[in-house]
Write a protein that holds these residues in place. Structure first.
Motif, PDB file in Angstrom:
ATOM      1  N   LYS A  87       0.826  -1.203   0.000  1.00 39.38           N
ATOM      2  CA  LYS A  87       0.000   0.000   0.000  1.00 39.38           C
ATOM      3  C   LYS A  87       0.861   1.253   0.000  1.00 39.38           C
ATOM      4  O   LYS A  87       1.817   1.370   0.749  1.00 39.38           O
ATOM      5  CB  LYS A  87      -0.909  -0.007   1.230  1.00 39.38           C
ATOM      6  N   LYS A 107      -1.591  -4.822  -1.520  1.00 37.76           N
ATOM      7  CA  LYS A 107      -1.666  -5.608  -0.286  1.00 37.76           C
ATOM      8  C   LYS A 107      -1.828  -4.665   0.911  1.00 37.76           C
ATOM      9  O   LYS A 107      -1.178  -3.614   0.937  1.00 37.76           O
ATOM     10  CB  LYS A 107      -0.400  -6.451  -0.116  1.00 37.76           C
ATOM     11  N   PHE A 109      -5.043  -7.239   0.330  1.00 39.94           N
ATOM     12  CA  PHE A 109      -6.023  -7.208  -0.746  1.00 39.94           C
ATOM     13  C   PHE A 109      -7.358  -7.793  -0.299  1.00 39.94           C
ATOM     14  O   PHE A 109      -7.446  -8.594   0.628  1.00 39.94           O
ATOM     15  CB  PHE A 109      -5.504  -7.987  -1.960  1.00 39.94           C
ATOM     16  N   ASN A 110      -8.393  -7.361  -0.975  1.00 40.97           N
ATOM     17  CA  ASN A 110      -9.727  -7.919  -0.794  1.00 40.97           C
ATOM     18  C   ASN A 110      -9.811  -9.226  -1.587  1.00 40.97           C
ATOM     19  O   ASN A 110      -9.500  -9.261  -2.779  1.00 40.97           O
ATOM     20  CB  ASN A 110     -10.770  -6.909  -1.300  1.00 40.97           C
ATOM     21  N   HIS A 111     -10.233 -10.293  -0.936  1.00 42.48           N
ATOM     22  CA  HIS A 111     -10.234 -11.616  -1.573  1.00 42.48           C
ATOM     23  C   HIS A 111     -11.124 -11.670  -2.807  1.00 42.48           C
ATOM     24  O   HIS A 111     -10.735 -12.210  -3.852  1.00 42.48           O
ATOM     25  CB  HIS A 111     -10.670 -12.678  -0.556  1.00 42.48           C
ATOM     26  N   ASP A 112     -12.313 -11.136  -2.693  1.00 42.95           N
ATOM     27  CA  ASP A 112     -13.243 -11.184  -3.828  1.00 42.95           C
ATOM     28  C   ASP A 112     -12.718 -10.361  -5.004  1.00 42.95           C
ATOM     29  O   ASP A 112     -12.855 -10.762  -6.165  1.00 42.95           O
ATOM     30  CB  ASP A 112     -14.624 -10.649  -3.410  1.00 42.95           C
ATOM     31  N   GLU A 113     -12.118  -9.216  -4.694  1.00 44.26           N
ATOM     32  CA  GLU A 113     -11.569  -8.387  -5.760  1.00 44.26           C
ATOM     33  C   GLU A 113     -10.436  -9.095  -6.478  1.00 44.26           C
ATOM     34  O   GLU A 113     -10.346  -9.060  -7.715  1.00 44.26           O
ATOM     35  CB  GLU A 113     -11.063  -7.061  -5.191  1.00 44.26           C
TER      36      GLU A 113
END
Length: 336
Positions: A87, A107, A109-113
């Motif tokens: 970041k 990082k 990170f959003n898992h779904d994204e």
């Protein structure tokens, strides 16, 4: 997916690798791990991934160096790469994208994204690889997949195969650059007509050369085919030289020095108006279209040729040329 997509994860942090491995394997991907840059570029050759998740900061060789090796290789130059950056490291993102990375993820990170970015990039890469380089339309593998899917799901659909007649003599007269222009023009006609008059479920594919296919609903198939013939015949005038349009034919010198006459280009559309329940495989559909196309090519003008099936009768092939389009019932005209 019929086969698992292979993903290489290169990151020096063990817990990041474990998280990524778990997420990706849960989605059905085959995952290979690398703990540093040197392991990563070697794994690109040995594992042959479909996509690389590449951390920027790694020991022995950083992500930028690995990316440079990937882009320099002939077989890996178009391999999709997603950079993993910490970041706030804005310069790393810019440097990575300038070096050929397809995307980046920050990082933590959003898992779904992450999964969505991976899936979208894999799909975009697959379509790019399958597309015809001249027109950008889906090629043979995509065509077979589209038809097979509709057959397997017992969907009603119409299928047309378009082929330019006298295209070889057109190329001989004007050269391949003008030939490419004619192919691009036909592609534009097919896409434009399906978008303007279709129901939104059409598929246009480029078999190769001057051969194309259109998949549509059965109800729209004949209407679209007539529109395509009409649009092609209106626009083909601009593809020929004015003098040749005036004469109505092309004059080409043969190898023996004699002047021979050839027709101007026309379009044959072979159409099966309703394919539902008739074919078990795309090859069976192709056999029917070959017969229709052969019949259509005996005509001196642009035509749609299709079967007319009646109870107790053998298939009868019917042709429609552009001159008949004006006689259509206005009630069936989408513009009326």
């Amino acid at each position: 997916m019929s086969t698992k997509a292979r993903i290489l994860v290169a990151d020096d942090e063990p817990h990041i690798r474990r998280i990524l491995q778990f997420l990706l394997e849960q989605e059905g991907f085959e995952v290979h791990m690398a703990a540093d840059g040197e392991e990563a570029w070697k794994a690109v050759a040995s594992f042959q991934p479909d996509l690389v998740l590449l951390d920027v900061m790694m020991p022995r060789m950083d992500g930028f160096a690995v990316l440079e090796i990937i882009r320099a290789g002939f077989e890996t130059a178009r391999l999709p790469v997603i950079l993993l950056t910490a970041k706030g490291e804005e310069q790393d993102k810019v440097k990575g994208l300038a070096g050929g990375a397809n995307d980046y993820i920050v990082k933590p990170f959003n898992h779904d994204e992450l999964l969505l970015r991976v899936s979208n990039l894999l799909e975009a890469t697959r379509r790019e690889r399958e597309a015809n380089p001249l027109t950008g339309l889906p090629g043979n593998r995509a065509i077979d997949r589209e038809v097979t899917d509709r057959i397997n799901h017992d969907q009603e659909f119409g299928f047309m195969y378009s082929d330019m007649d006298s295209f070889k003599s057109f190329n001989d007269k004007y050269g391949y650059s003008r030939g490419d222009r004619a192919i691009s023009f036909l592609a534009g006609v097919l896409v434009g007509i399906t978008q303007k008059y279709g129901s939104g479920r059409e598929f246009v594919g480029h078999v190769g050369g001057d051969d194309f296919v259109v998949v549509s609903s059965s109800l729209d198939a004949e209407k679209l085919s007539r529109r395509i013939i009409e649009e092609f015949d209106e626009g083909k005038v601009d593809l020929h030289d004015p003098a040749d349009n005036a004469k109505g034919y092309l004059e080409i010198e043969s190898r023996s020095g004699q002047i021979e006459r050839f027709p101007l280009i026309t379009l044959t559309l072979a159409l099966v108006r309703n394919c539902r329940g008739r074919f078990a495989h795309p090859a069976e559909l192709s056999d029917t279209l070959v017969e229709l196309k052969r019949y259509g090519k005996t005509k001196p003008h642009s035509v749609v040729v299709f079967e007319r099936r009646a109870s107790g009768r053998s298939p009868e092939m019917i042709t429609i040329n552009a001159g008949q389009l004006a006689d259509d019932d206005p009630a069936n005209d989408p513009e009326s």
